[in-house]
Design a protein around this motif. Sequence first.
Motif, PDB file in Angstrom:
ATOM      1  N   ASP A 223      16.652  61.926  69.738  1.00 40.37           N
ATOM      2  CA  ASP A 223      17.070  63.274  70.126  1.00 40.37           C
ATOM      3  C   ASP A 223      16.478  63.669  71.471  1.00 40.37           C
ATOM      4  O   ASP A 223      17.166  64.232  72.330  1.00 40.37           O
ATOM      5  CB  ASP A 223      16.638  64.301  69.069  1.00 40.37           C
TER       6      ASP A 223
ATOM      7  N   PRO B  39      26.751  71.929  65.062  1.00 38.42           N
ATOM      8  CA  PRO B  39      25.792  72.258  64.002  1.00 38.42           C
ATOM      9  C   PRO B  39      24.399  72.466  64.586  1.00 38.42           C
ATOM     10  O   PRO B  39      23.992  71.781  65.513  1.00 38.42           O
ATOM     11  CB  PRO B  39      25.830  71.021  63.098  1.00 38.42           C
ATOM     12  N   GLN B  40      23.702  73.433  64.020  1.00 41.79           N
ATOM     13  CA  GLN B  40      22.328  73.668  64.442  1.00 41.79           C
ATOM     14  C   GLN B  40      21.428  72.735  63.654  1.00 41.79           C
ATOM     15  O   GLN B  40      21.578  72.597  62.441  1.00 41.79           O
ATOM     16  CB  GLN B  40      21.942  75.126  64.185  1.00 41.79           C
ATOM     17  N   GLN B  41      20.536  72.082  64.359  1.00 40.26           N
ATOM     18  CA  GLN B  41      19.621  71.194  63.664  1.00 40.26           C
ATOM     19  C   GLN B  41      18.281  71.185  64.372  1.00 40.26           C
ATOM     20  O   GLN B  41      18.194  71.463  65.554  1.00 40.26           O
ATOM     21  CB  GLN B  41      20.182  69.779  63.593  1.00 40.26           C
ATOM     22  N   MET B  42      17.260  70.857  63.615  1.00 41.18           N
ATOM     23  CA  MET B  42      15.917  70.768  64.141  1.00 41.18           C
ATOM     24  C   MET B  42      15.620  69.297  64.439  1.00 41.18           C
ATOM     25  O   MET B  42      16.198  68.401  63.818  1.00 41.18           O
ATOM     26  CB  MET B  42      14.944  71.304  63.081  1.00 41.18           C
ATOM     27  N   ASN B  43      14.726  69.060  65.359  1.00 44.66           N
ATOM     28  CA  ASN B  43      14.282  67.697  65.618  1.00 44.66           C
ATOM     29  C   ASN B  43      13.789  67.111  64.293  1.00 44.66           C
ATOM     30  O   ASN B  43      12.998  67.732  63.589  1.00 44.66           O
ATOM     31  CB  ASN B  43      13.156  67.716  66.652  1.00 44.66           C
ATOM     32  N   PRO B  44      14.284  65.916  63.894  1.00 39.58           N
ATOM     33  CA  PRO B  44      13.946  65.348  62.581  1.00 39.58           C
ATOM     34  C   PRO B  44      12.447  65.180  62.338  1.00 39.58           C
ATOM     35  O   PRO B  44      11.979  65.351  61.212  1.00 39.58           O
ATOM     36  CB  PRO B  44      14.647  63.984  62.579  1.00 39.58           C
TER      37      PRO B  44
ATOM     38  N   ALA C  69      11.777  59.395  60.777  1.00 38.45           N
ATOM     39  CA  ALA C  69      11.877  60.703  61.429  1.00 38.45           C
ATOM     40  C   ALA C  69      11.389  60.638  62.877  1.00 38.45           C
ATOM     41  O   ALA C  69      11.973  61.269  63.769  1.00 38.45           O
ATOM     42  CB  ALA C  69      11.083  61.744  60.649  1.00 38.45           C
TER      43      ALA C  69
ATOM     44  N   LYS D  55       8.276  69.964  56.185  1.00 37.90           N
ATOM     45  CA  LYS D  55       8.432  69.635  54.768  1.00 37.90           C
ATOM     46  C   LYS D  55       7.134  69.069  54.196  1.00 37.90           C
ATOM     47  O   LYS D  55       6.719  69.438  53.089  1.00 37.90           O
ATOM     48  CB  LYS D  55       9.575  68.631  54.603  1.00 37.90           C
TER      49      LYS D  55
ATOM     50  N   GLU E 280      11.153  68.640  61.519  1.00 41.65           N
ATOM     51  CA  GLU E 280      11.660  69.017  60.200  1.00 41.65           C
ATOM     52  C   GLU E 280      10.857  68.333  59.087  1.00 41.65           C
ATOM     53  O   GLU E 280      10.473  68.976  58.104  1.00 41.65           O
ATOM     54  CB  GLU E 280      13.142  68.638  60.105  1.00 41.65           C
TER      55      GLU E 280
END
Length: 142
Positions: free
Chosen positions: A116, A74-79, A109, A86, A82
């Motif tokens: 990560d 899955p592609q995800q951004m560093n929390p 986060a 937001k 992210e």
Amino acid sequence: MIQVAIDGQNFPLPDEIGAKDELVRAALAPFVPWIVNAQIQRKDEGGNTLVTVIKRADTKGSAGNVTDALITAPQQMNPAIELWTKLQQEVKLDDPGAMIEWQPAIAEAIQAGERDIECIHASLAYLAECAPVPASLVTLGF
């Protein structure tokens, strides 16, 4: 004593360790990381046994299962990034009350983002230790 030859160097190993390939691998693993895939040959010379450890080439990542895992990951951004994105869209960043309200989410986060980053650094360190090997095939999609 059994003599072991690795990369042109010979050294003795006790008979009980040198008698089995698994024990030779276990004994040398801390010093020879590539021994897991190495070929071990035995030769008796006048009552003495010579165990030769030969480095065997490995695929290093051109294997299909590695490529498949990367493609399906899955592609995800560093929390932390992210959440920052937001917050910029939904919250007035100059409002101290809003920032206090978001503090638990921000702390969580940041911790997740740091985990990560640690994983990325560990992966890069592991890759840096690997010797380059030409791929046997061109990976599809690259």
